[in-house]
Enzyme design. Structure first.
Site, mmCIF file in Angstrom:
data_model
loop_
_atom_site.group_PDB
_atom_site.id
_atom_site.type_symbol
_atom_site.label_atom_id
_atom_site.label_comp_id
_atom_site.label_asym_id
_atom_site.label_seq_id
_atom_site.Cartn_x
_atom_site.Cartn_y
_atom_site.Cartn_z
ATOM 1 N N ASP A 189 19.284 -20.241 37.425
ATOM 2 C CA ASP A 189 20.740 -20.155 37.279
ATOM 3 C C ASP A 189 21.247 -18.853 37.930
ATOM 4 O OD1 ASP A 189 19.862 -18.369 35.364
ATOM 5 O OD2 ASP A 189 21.053 -19.189 33.724
ATOM 6 N N SER A 190 20.314 -18.050 38.450
ATOM 7 C CA SER A 190 20.707 -16.907 39.288
ATOM 8 C C SER A 190 21.484 -17.403 40.505
ATOM 9 C CB SER A 190 19.481 -16.105 39.742
ATOM 10 O OG SER A 190 18.486 -16.941 40.302
ATOM 11 N N ASP A 242 16.325 -24.657 36.093
ATOM 12 C CA ASP A 242 16.765 -23.767 35.017
ATOM 13 C C ASP A 242 17.867 -24.443 34.207
ATOM 14 O OD1 ASP A 242 16.322 -21.359 33.842
ATOM 15 O OD2 ASP A 242 17.351 -20.155 35.359
ATOM 16 N N LYS A 281 13.342 -24.912 32.500
ATOM 17 C CA LYS A 281 13.107 -23.586 31.910
ATOM 18 C C LYS A 281 14.304 -23.204 31.065
ATOM 19 C CE LYS A 281 13.651 -19.558 34.318
ATOM 20 N NZ LYS A 281 14.695 -18.921 33.505
ATOM 21 N N GLU A 284 15.824 -19.938 28.246
ATOM 22 C CA GLU A 284 15.639 -18.535 27.865
ATOM 23 C C GLU A 284 15.608 -18.345 26.349
ATOM 24 O OE1 GLU A 284 18.552 -16.005 29.755
ATOM 25 O OE2 GLU A 284 18.237 -16.944 31.714
ATOM 26 N N GLU A 308 10.074 -11.535 31.842
ATOM 27 C CA GLU A 308 10.894 -10.772 32.790
ATOM 28 C C GLU A 308 11.190 -9.364 32.279
ATOM 29 O OE1 GLU A 308 14.518 -12.723 34.026
ATOM 30 O OE2 GLU A 308 15.214 -10.942 35.109
HETATM 31 O O1 KIV Z 1 17.757 -17.688 37.167
HETATM 32 C C1 KIV Z 1 16.742 -17.120 37.593
HETATM 33 O O2 KIV Z 1 16.493 -16.989 38.786
HETATM 34 C C2 KIV Z 1 15.843 -16.582 36.604
HETATM 35 C C3 KIV Z 1 15.146 -15.341 37.021
HETATM 36 C C4 KIV Z 1 16.064 -14.196 36.876
HETATM 37 C C5 KIV Z 1 13.927 -15.130 36.267
HETATM 38 O O3 KIV Z 1 15.770 -17.057 35.524
#
Ligand code: KIV
Length: 287
Positions: free
Chosen positions: A45-46, A84, A114, A116, A184
């Site tokens: 989600d970056s 994500d 994934k 968090e 992380e």
């Molecule tokens: O969204 C992402 O790229 C991530 C990284 C910051 C680990 O979760």
């Protein structure tokens, strides 16, 4: 080459082979990463910051994630892709978490999702998604979706007490059914302790060299995203500078008329057709 599965990653950690993990958000980048032999691609989600220009990951939607995962899947059909789960796509209930995880697999073509966090609510979500038959990766330490609570993009686990919380969270995530965990922004000693105690692949981003594999945000490591570069990033290229120079040269040549060159950069027309065209244009002007 056949796409690696979670069994291959378990085998790699048994053999002590490092897992290579990068983010990608688009077709072309994913294609290059697959060509380079990257083992896993995270459509993180970056993308909110790197591809969409937001300040944080909060505004990223499921539709954004689906669209970008699809593009990455098209670029890297033979690579293990992790989608994500964006902010508020899994926090509310097990049902919404399963529904959204299912979309990333079914509509977006991801192999794994994934999410968090390491608290009790997240353990429930990991358990529910896993029980629905979906591979799920945990993510602890510096978790950007908890930015408000952790006070920004700050390293985590820097005291023995805080480190122990993360080490216990990793074990609980594994017990809840996580197939792998991303750690992380923690000191190397914490990455090491988590990895030594794990029976599943531990991937690190800014977590030292002891984890089973390494992740970087691709735009950081090629010098593409320059708004902010975390301390743990190594820059393998200066792509941003190369592109800016190319754009500047193009702008200059267009303005001064040295691009395009008709002899090189245009389509050819047979001489007799040009003559015929000139005749038609003359007739047209006279009518
Ligand atoms: O969204 C992402 O790229 C991530 C990284 C910051 C680990 O979760």
């Amino acid at each position: 080459m056949a796409k690696k599965t979670i069994l291959d990653f378990q085998n790699m950690i048994r053999l002590g082979e490092k897992i290579v993990y990068l983010t990608a958000y688009d077709y072309l980048t994913a294609k290059m990463q697959e060509k380079a032999g990257v083992d896993m691609i995270l459509v993180g989600d970056s993308l909110g910051m790197v591809a969409l220009g937001y300040d944080t990951t909060f505004p990223v939607t499921m539709n954004d994630m689906i669209r970008h995962c699809q593009a990455v899947r098209r670029g890297a059909p033979a690579t293990f892709v992790i989608g994500d789960m964006p902010y508020m796509s899994y926090q509310i209930s097990d049902e919404t978490a399963i529904e959204n995880a299912g979309k990333l697999i079914k509509e977006a073509g991801a192999d794994c999702v994934k999410l968090e966090g390491g608290g009790p609510r997240i353990l429930d979500r990991i358990r529910a998604i896993n029980e629905a038959g979906i591979l799920v990766m945990g993510h602890i330490g510096l978790t950007p979706q908890f930015m408000g609570q952790i006070g920004g993009y700050k390293a985590q686990g820097k005291t023995a007490q805080a480190a122990m919380i993360l080490i216990r969270q990793a074990k609980l995530l594994e017990e809840a059914g996580a197939c792998s965990i991303l750690v992380e922004g923690v000191p190397a000693a914490v990455g090491k302790a988590i990895t030594e105690r794990a029976g599943i692949p531990i991937l690190g981003i800014g977590a030292g060299s002891f984890t089973h594999g390494q992740l970087l945000i691709y735009a950081d490591m090629v010098g593409f995203y320059d708004n902010f570069t975390p301390k743990f990033v190594k820059k393998y290229a200066q792509v941003g500078d190369i592109l800016t120079t190319a754009f500047r040269e193009y702008a200059q040549e267009v303005r001064e008329g040295t691009f395009p060159l008709n002899a090189e950069h245009t389509y050819k027309m047979p001489e007799e057709e040009i003559q015929e065209l000139n005749k038609l244009l003359t007739d047209d002007n006279q009518s």
